[in-house]
Enzyme design. Structure first.
Site, PDB file in Angstrom:
ATOM      1  N   TYR A  91      -5.306 -10.543  -4.539  1.00  0.00           N
ATOM      2  CA  TYR A  91      -4.117  -9.857  -4.049  1.00  0.00           C
ATOM      3  C   TYR A  91      -3.064 -10.889  -3.656  1.00  0.00           C
ATOM      4  CZ  TYR A  91      -1.380  -5.955  -2.967  1.00  0.00           C
ATOM      5  OH  TYR A  91      -0.352  -5.066  -3.002  1.00  0.00           O
ATOM      6  N   ARG A 144       9.756  -2.796  -7.584  1.00  0.00           N
ATOM      7  CA  ARG A 144       9.921  -3.720  -6.451  1.00  0.00           C
ATOM      8  C   ARG A 144       8.553  -4.333  -6.169  1.00  0.00           C
ATOM      9  NH1 ARG A 144       9.047  -3.619  -0.495  1.00  0.00           N
ATOM     10  NH2 ARG A 144       7.140  -3.893  -1.632  1.00  0.00           N
ATOM     11  N   LYS A 162      -4.967  -3.531  -5.437  1.00  0.00           N
ATOM     12  CA  LYS A 162      -5.126  -2.657  -4.258  1.00  0.00           C
ATOM     13  C   LYS A 162      -6.414  -1.854  -4.364  1.00  0.00           C
ATOM     14  CE  LYS A 162      -1.684  -2.943  -1.372  1.00  0.00           C
ATOM     15  NZ  LYS A 162      -0.613  -2.521  -0.498  1.00  0.00           N
ATOM     16  N   GLU A 233       3.122   2.829  -4.489  1.00  0.00           N
ATOM     17  CA  GLU A 233       3.090   1.404  -4.185  1.00  0.00           C
ATOM     18  C   GLU A 233       4.224   0.656  -4.873  1.00  0.00           C
ATOM     19  OE1 GLU A 233       0.505   0.200  -2.265  1.00  0.00           O
ATOM     20  OE2 GLU A 233       1.538  -1.726  -2.316  1.00  0.00           O
ATOM     21  N   ASP A 234       4.945  -0.137  -4.120  1.00  0.00           N
ATOM     22  CA  ASP A 234       5.968  -1.035  -4.678  1.00  0.00           C
ATOM     23  C   ASP A 234       7.034  -0.323  -5.512  1.00  0.00           C
ATOM     24  OD1 ASP A 234       4.789  -3.004  -3.275  1.00  0.00           O
ATOM     25  OD2 ASP A 234       4.251  -4.266  -4.972  1.00  0.00           O
ATOM     26  N   ASP A 256       2.208   3.094   0.870  1.00  0.00           N
ATOM     27  CA  ASP A 256       1.657   2.005   1.680  1.00  0.00           C
ATOM     28  C   ASP A 256       2.741   1.065   2.205  1.00  0.00           C
ATOM     29  OD1 ASP A 256      -0.592   0.617   2.813  1.00  0.00           O
ATOM     30  OD2 ASP A 256      -0.090  -0.984   1.413  1.00  0.00           O
ATOM     31  N   ASP A 257       3.788   0.824   1.405  1.00  0.00           N
ATOM     32  CA  ASP A 257       4.836  -0.105   1.863  1.00  0.00           C
ATOM     33  C   ASP A 257       5.525   0.438   3.098  1.00  0.00           C
ATOM     34  OD1 ASP A 257       4.600  -1.802  -0.526  1.00  0.00           O
ATOM     35  OD2 ASP A 257       5.307   0.002  -1.516  1.00  0.00           O
ATOM     36  N   ALA A 290      16.520  -3.819   7.766  1.00  0.00           N
ATOM     37  CA  ALA A 290      16.500  -2.364   7.966  1.00  0.00           C
ATOM     38  C   ALA A 290      16.144  -1.672   6.657  1.00  0.00           C
ATOM     39  CB  ALA A 290      17.863  -1.903   8.488  1.00  0.00           C
ATOM     40  N   GLY A 291      15.181  -2.239   5.952  1.00  0.00           N
ATOM     41  CA  GLY A 291      14.746  -1.656   4.681  1.00  0.00           C
ATOM     42  C   GLY A 291      13.544  -0.751   4.869  1.00  0.00           C
ATOM     43  N   ALA A 293      10.240  -1.320   4.870  1.00  0.00           N
ATOM     44  CA  ALA A 293       9.155  -1.752   5.760  1.00  0.00           C
ATOM     45  C   ALA A 293       9.553  -1.504   7.220  1.00  0.00           C
ATOM     46  CB  ALA A 293       8.837  -3.223   5.520  1.00  0.00           C
ATOM     47  N   ASN A 395       6.763 -11.570   3.292  1.00  0.00           N
ATOM     48  CA  ASN A 395       5.790 -12.246   2.424  1.00  0.00           C
ATOM     49  C   ASN A 395       6.516 -12.879   1.239  1.00  0.00           C
ATOM     50  OD1 ASN A 395       3.489 -11.260   3.845  1.00  0.00           O
ATOM     51  ND2 ASN A 395       3.856  -9.265   2.918  1.00  0.00           N
ATOM     52  N   ASN A 440      -1.655  -5.291   5.356  1.00  0.00           N
ATOM     53  CA  ASN A 440      -1.880  -3.855   5.130  1.00  0.00           C
ATOM     54  C   ASN A 440      -3.334  -3.551   4.764  1.00  0.00           C
ATOM     55  OD1 ASN A 440       0.889  -4.096   5.197  1.00  0.00           O
ATOM     56  ND2 ASN A 440       1.217  -2.397   3.785  1.00  0.00           N
TER      57      ASN A 440
HETATM   58  P1  NAD Z   1      14.090  -3.988   1.657  1.00  0.00           P
HETATM   59  O1  NAD Z   1      14.798  -4.678   0.565  1.00  0.00           O
HETATM   60  O2  NAD Z   1      13.953  -2.518   1.638  1.00  0.00           O
HETATM   61  O3  NAD Z   1      14.839  -4.384   3.057  1.00  0.00           O
HETATM   62  C1  NAD Z   1      15.284  -5.656   3.406  1.00  0.00           C
HETATM   63  C2  NAD Z   1      16.224  -5.532   4.604  1.00  0.00           C
HETATM   64  O4  NAD Z   1      16.478  -6.821   5.126  1.00  0.00           O
HETATM   65  C3  NAD Z   1      17.593  -4.903   4.306  1.00  0.00           C
HETATM   66  O5  NAD Z   1      17.923  -4.010   5.338  1.00  0.00           O
HETATM   67  C4  NAD Z   1      18.558  -6.103   4.356  1.00  0.00           C
HETATM   68  O6  NAD Z   1      19.852  -5.763   4.817  1.00  0.00           O
HETATM   69  C5  NAD Z   1      17.878  -6.976   5.376  1.00  0.00           C
HETATM   70  N1  NAD Z   1      18.214  -8.389   5.251  1.00  0.00           N
HETATM   71  C6  NAD Z   1      18.110  -9.189   4.167  1.00  0.00           C
HETATM   72  N2  NAD Z   1      18.511 -10.437   4.472  1.00  0.00           N
HETATM   73  C7  NAD Z   1      18.858 -10.419   5.774  1.00  0.00           C
HETATM   74  C8  NAD Z   1      19.334 -11.405   6.675  1.00  0.00           C
HETATM   75  N3  NAD Z   1      19.548 -12.646   6.279  1.00  0.00           N
HETATM   76  N4  NAD Z   1      19.570 -11.028   7.950  1.00  0.00           N
HETATM   77  C9  NAD Z   1      19.367  -9.759   8.354  1.00  0.00           C
HETATM   78  N5  NAD Z   1      18.888  -8.785   7.559  1.00  0.00           N
HETATM   79  C10 NAD Z   1      18.650  -9.119   6.279  1.00  0.00           C
HETATM   80  O7  NAD Z   1      12.673  -4.676   1.760  1.00  0.00           O
HETATM   81  P2  NAD Z   1      11.334  -4.128   2.476  1.00  0.00           P
HETATM   82  O8  NAD Z   1      10.532  -3.326   1.523  1.00  0.00           O
HETATM   83  O9  NAD Z   1      11.691  -3.492   3.766  1.00  0.00           O
HETATM   84  O10 NAD Z   1      10.540  -5.477   2.716  1.00  0.00           O
HETATM   85  C11 NAD Z   1      11.089  -6.488   3.551  1.00  0.00           C
HETATM   86  C12 NAD Z   1      10.047  -7.571   3.748  1.00  0.00           C
HETATM   87  O11 NAD Z   1       8.935  -7.033   4.449  1.00  0.00           O
HETATM   88  C13 NAD Z   1       9.509  -8.163   2.457  1.00  0.00           C
HETATM   89  O12 NAD Z   1       9.717  -9.557   2.463  1.00  0.00           O
HETATM   90  C14 NAD Z   1       8.046  -7.875   2.474  1.00  0.00           C
HETATM   91  O13 NAD Z   1       7.299  -9.017   2.078  1.00  0.00           O
HETATM   92  C15 NAD Z   1       7.773  -7.591   3.933  1.00  0.00           C
HETATM   93  N6  NAD Z   1       6.647  -6.650   4.054  1.00  0.00           N
HETATM   94  C16 NAD Z   1       5.578  -7.071   4.791  1.00  0.00           C
HETATM   95  C17 NAD Z   1       4.484  -6.262   4.918  1.00  0.00           C
HETATM   96  C18 NAD Z   1       3.325  -6.733   5.766  1.00  0.00           C
HETATM   97  O14 NAD Z   1       3.334  -7.822   6.226  1.00  0.00           O
HETATM   98  N7  NAD Z   1       2.336  -5.952   6.004  1.00  0.00           N
HETATM   99  C19 NAD Z   1       4.449  -5.035   4.269  1.00  0.00           C
HETATM  100  C20 NAD Z   1       5.562  -4.608   3.527  1.00  0.00           C
HETATM  101  C21 NAD Z   1       6.665  -5.443   3.432  1.00  0.00           C
END
Ligand code: NAD
Length: 538
Positions: A91, A144, A162, A233-234, A256-257, A290-291, A293, A395, A440
C-alpha cells in the site's frame, strides 16, 4: 477434470511445495514439484528472503503481487505476519509508484474493469467474475489517486491494495473481495498518449454520462451481490461527495477518503485527550486545508460533539478552516458547497492570525502542501496551550505539513504529533517520542468487517464514531505515555475485530443491522475469519 497443473496455476488452491506426498499422488502432482515437502513457515521465510533481496521497493511490490497470483495463502500469511514491513510495499507509499508505472509493470490482469463501452451490460459482465459470493467491493475511477492526481485505469493498484488489507487486517476471505476500476477515461494526456497505456484512451466522461454509468454499476452490484459493501476510493473531491451523498442512505457504502480518514483522525483526537487531559467537548480544532479529508473529519467531529450533548451550532463553532486563501469565513465568495457549514462570522485572517484569534487546541493539516506548518505556527500553538496536538496528515511523508522532529523542536517538546505517513521516533532533550501514524488501515477493515458481521444495510455516522472510540480505547497506556496515539500495526487483526464488534453494536443501535444479536455477530466473526492457512483439500 482438473489436472495437477491446473491446481498449481490456481492461486486460491495452490500450496506449491507444501503439498504432501499423499496430495501429490491424489491430485496428479507427482513429478511437477521438487522432492522436498515444505511447511508454510518455511515457504514464508523463503518468500521473505527473496523479497528482501530486491534492490527497490517497486521490485518488492512486483514480487509480492506475483506471489499473490501464485499462492494466495502464502501471500496473506506473509503479509499478516509481517504487516509492518509489507504494508508500505503493498500500500502507500509504494503502491503510488506502482500505479504511476502500471502500464510498464503490468503482468497479469487482476480485478474487474468497467468502461463506458460496457454501458447496458454491467450486470451481465459481472457474471464473468468467477466468485459468486462477493461481500467487499473497493471501487475507484482513478481520478485522484493518493496525492498523484488522475491516473485513469492505472489506479487499479489502489482497490487491489485496500482489499489485501481487508484480508490481512480484518480476516475477510479473499473470495469475498472484488477490486473494481470504473475506467471512464482519463484527462491525463501524458498517460493517455503513452502507447503502453492500458485504460480507456479517451477523455473522462462527465455529467449525466458519468452519473448514469456509476448508477448502473451500483444497481448491478445490488442485483448480483446483494450483501456487498461498496467502498468508494480515490474519487476527485466533488465526485466523492456527490456519490457519497447520493448513495449513503440507499445502499451499503462509504467513502474511505472522507469517512475513514475522519474516523482515524477522530480516534487520534480522542486518544490525544488521554495525554493532554483536555475535555473532548471543550476542544477547538483548526484545519489547514479544506478539501475532502479535512471536511470529512469536521463532519464526523460535528457528530462526535453532538453525541456529547452539544447542539449542531455549538459543534460547528468549535471547528475552523483555513485554506489556501485564508480563514474560511462567511464574507468569502470563493467557497465550495462543503465549506459553507463551517464558514463563520469572522474577519478574514491569514493562518497565523487565525491561530492567535481562535487559539485551537488541535491543528490538523490536510493540504497536500509540505512545509505549511511553519516554525511560527507550531510555536504559537505551544504558546496558547500546554499540550497542543499537531496532525500533519498529508501523504506521503515528503508532503507532510511538518516533520515529527520539527513539531517536537518548535513546540519545545509540548506537541502531541500525528502524521499520515510514518515518521521514525524522535529524541528531544533526552526524551524519546514515538509519533503516531493516523493510517486509515486502522479503521476501514474494522468498519467493513463490522458491517458484514451484523448484516448492515447502511453505514451510519454512529458506526464511524463507534469505530473511532473503539480504536482510541485500544491504545495501551504505555504507548500513550510515549506519545503514540494508535496501537502497533501487528495488533491490527485484534484491533479490527474489536472495532467490528463496536461497529456492529452501533449498527444495531441505529437500526441498520439485520443480525438480531451480538451473539450472531460473534458467530459470524468466528465462522468467517480468514486465517491464511492451508486446508486439507486444495
Ligand atoms: P483536496 O485536494 O480535496 O484538498 C486540499 C485542500 O488543501 C484544499 O482546500 C486547498 O485549498 C488546501 N490547500 C492546498 N495548499 C494549501 C496551502 N498551501 N495552504 C493552505 N491550504 C492549502 O485533498 P484531500 O483529499 O482533502 O487530501 C488532502 C491531503 O490529506 C492529501 O495530501 C492526503 O495525502 C491527505 N490524506 C491523509 C489521510 C490520512 O492520513 N489518513 C487520508 C486522506 C487524505
Amino acid at each position: 477434470m482438473t489436472s495437477g497443473k491446473d491446481i498449481l496455476n490456481d492461486s486460491a488452491r495452490n500450496k506449491s511445495t507444501a503439498f504432501s506426498r499423499k496430495e501429490r499422488e491424489q491430485y496428479g502432482l507427482r513429478g511437477l514439484l521438487p522432492f522436498a515437502v515444505a511447511d508454510l513457515e518455511t515457504q514464508k521465510q523463503r518468500a521473505l528472503e527473496n523479497m528482501r533481496r530486491k534492490p527497490y521497493d517497486i521490485e518488492r511490490y512486483i514480487f509480492l503481487n506475483a506471489l499473490l497470483e501464485r499462492n494466495q495463502v502464502l501471500f496473506y500469511r506473509t503479509l499478516i505476519d509481517h504487516i509492518e514491513e509489507l504494508m508500505p510495499l503493498i500500500y502507500t507509499p509504494t503502491v503510488g509508484q506502482a500505479c504511476k508505472e502500471f502500464a510498464q509493470i503490468f503482468r497479469r490482469a487482476q480485478g474487474f474493469y468497467i468502461t463506458p463501452d460496457d454501458r447496458g451490460d454491467i450486470y451481465r459482465i459481472l457474471g464473468n467474475w468467477p466468485e459468486l459470493d462477493i461481500r467487499m467491493i473497493v471501487v475507484t475511477d482513478g481520478e485522484r489517486i493518493l496525492g498523484l492526481g488522475d491516473l485513469g485505469a492505472s489506479g487499479m493498484g489502489i482497490p487491489i491494495g485496500k482489499l489485501s488489507l481487508y484480508v490481512a487486517g480484518a480476516g475477510i476471505d479473499p473470495k469475498h473481495c472484488l477490486p473494481v476500476m470504473l475506467d471512464v477515461g482519463t484527462n491525463n494526456e501524458e498517460i493517455r498518449e503513452d502507447p503502453l497505456y492500458l485504460g480507456y484512451p479517451k477523455p473522462r466522461i462527465t455529467g449525466e454520462a458519468y452519473d448514469s454509468l456509476v448508477a448502473e454499476f451500483v444497481d448491478a452490484v445490488q442485483s448480483r451481490y446483494p450483501r456487498a459493501l461498496i467502498q468508494f476510493e480515490d474519487f476527485l473531491t466533488p465526485n466523492a461527495y456527490k456519490l457519497l451523498n447520493r448513495y449513503r442512505d440507499k445502499v451499503l457504502c462509504f467513502n474511505d477518503d472522507i469517512q475513514g480518514t475522519a474516523a482515524v483522525a477522530l480516534s487520534g483526537i480522542y486518544a490525544s485527550t488521554r495525554i493532554s487531559g483536555y475535555d473532548f467537548k471543550d476542544l477547538r480544532i483548526m484545519f489547514l486545508g479544506a478539501g475532502s479529508a479535512a471536511t470529512g473529519i469536521a463532519d464526523l467531529l460535528t457528530s462526535a460533539f453532538e453525541a456529547e450533548g452539544l447542539s449542531n451550532k455549538e459543534a460547528r463553532e468549535r471547528l475552523w478552516f483555513v485554506d489556501i486563501n485564508g480563514l474560511v469565513v462567511k464574507s468569502r465568495s470563493d467557497l465550495m458547497p462543503h465549506n459553507l457549514p463551517y464558514a463563520h462570522e469572522e474577519t478574514q485572517l491569514d493562518f497565523l492570525a487565525a491561530i492567535d484569534r481562535i487559539k485551537p487546541h488541535i491543528l490538523i493539516g490536510a493540504t497536500g502542501a509540505p512545509g505549511t506548518f511553519t516554525t511560527q505556527s507550531v510555536e504559537r500553538m505551544a504558546r496558547h496551550h500546554d499540550r497542543p496536538a499537531i496532525f500533519a496528515l498529508s501523504n506521503p511523508t515528503s508532503r507532510a505539513e511538518c516533520t515529527a522532529e520539527q513539531a517536537y523542536n518548535w513546540s519545545g517538546g509540548k506537541a502531541i504529533f500525528v502524521s499520515g505517513s510514518p515518521f521514525a521516533p524522535v529524541t528531544y532533550q533526552s526524551q524519546t517520542y514515538h509519533p503516531g501514524q493516523g493510517n486509515n488501515a486502522y479503521i476501514f477493515p474494522g468498519i467493513g468487517l463490522g458491517a458484514l458481521a451484523c448484516g448492515a444495510t447502511r453505514i451510519t455516522d454512529g458506526m464511524f464514531l463507534a469505530a473511532a472510540r473503539s480504536l482510541a480505547s485500544q491504545v495501551a497506556q504505555n504507548q500513550i505515555d510515549n506519545g503514540t496515539l494508535y496501537p502497533p500495526l501487528p495488533a491490527l487483526r485484534d484491533v479490527s475485530r474489536g472495532i467490528a464488534r463496536a461497529v456492529a453494536k452501533a449498527a444495531m443501535d441505529d437500526g441498520v443491522a439485520t443480525a438480531p444479536s451480538l451473539q450472531e455477530v460473534d458467530a459470524y466473526l468466528s465462522d468467517n475469519w480468514y486465517d491464511a492457512t492451508y486446508t486439507s483439500a486444495p
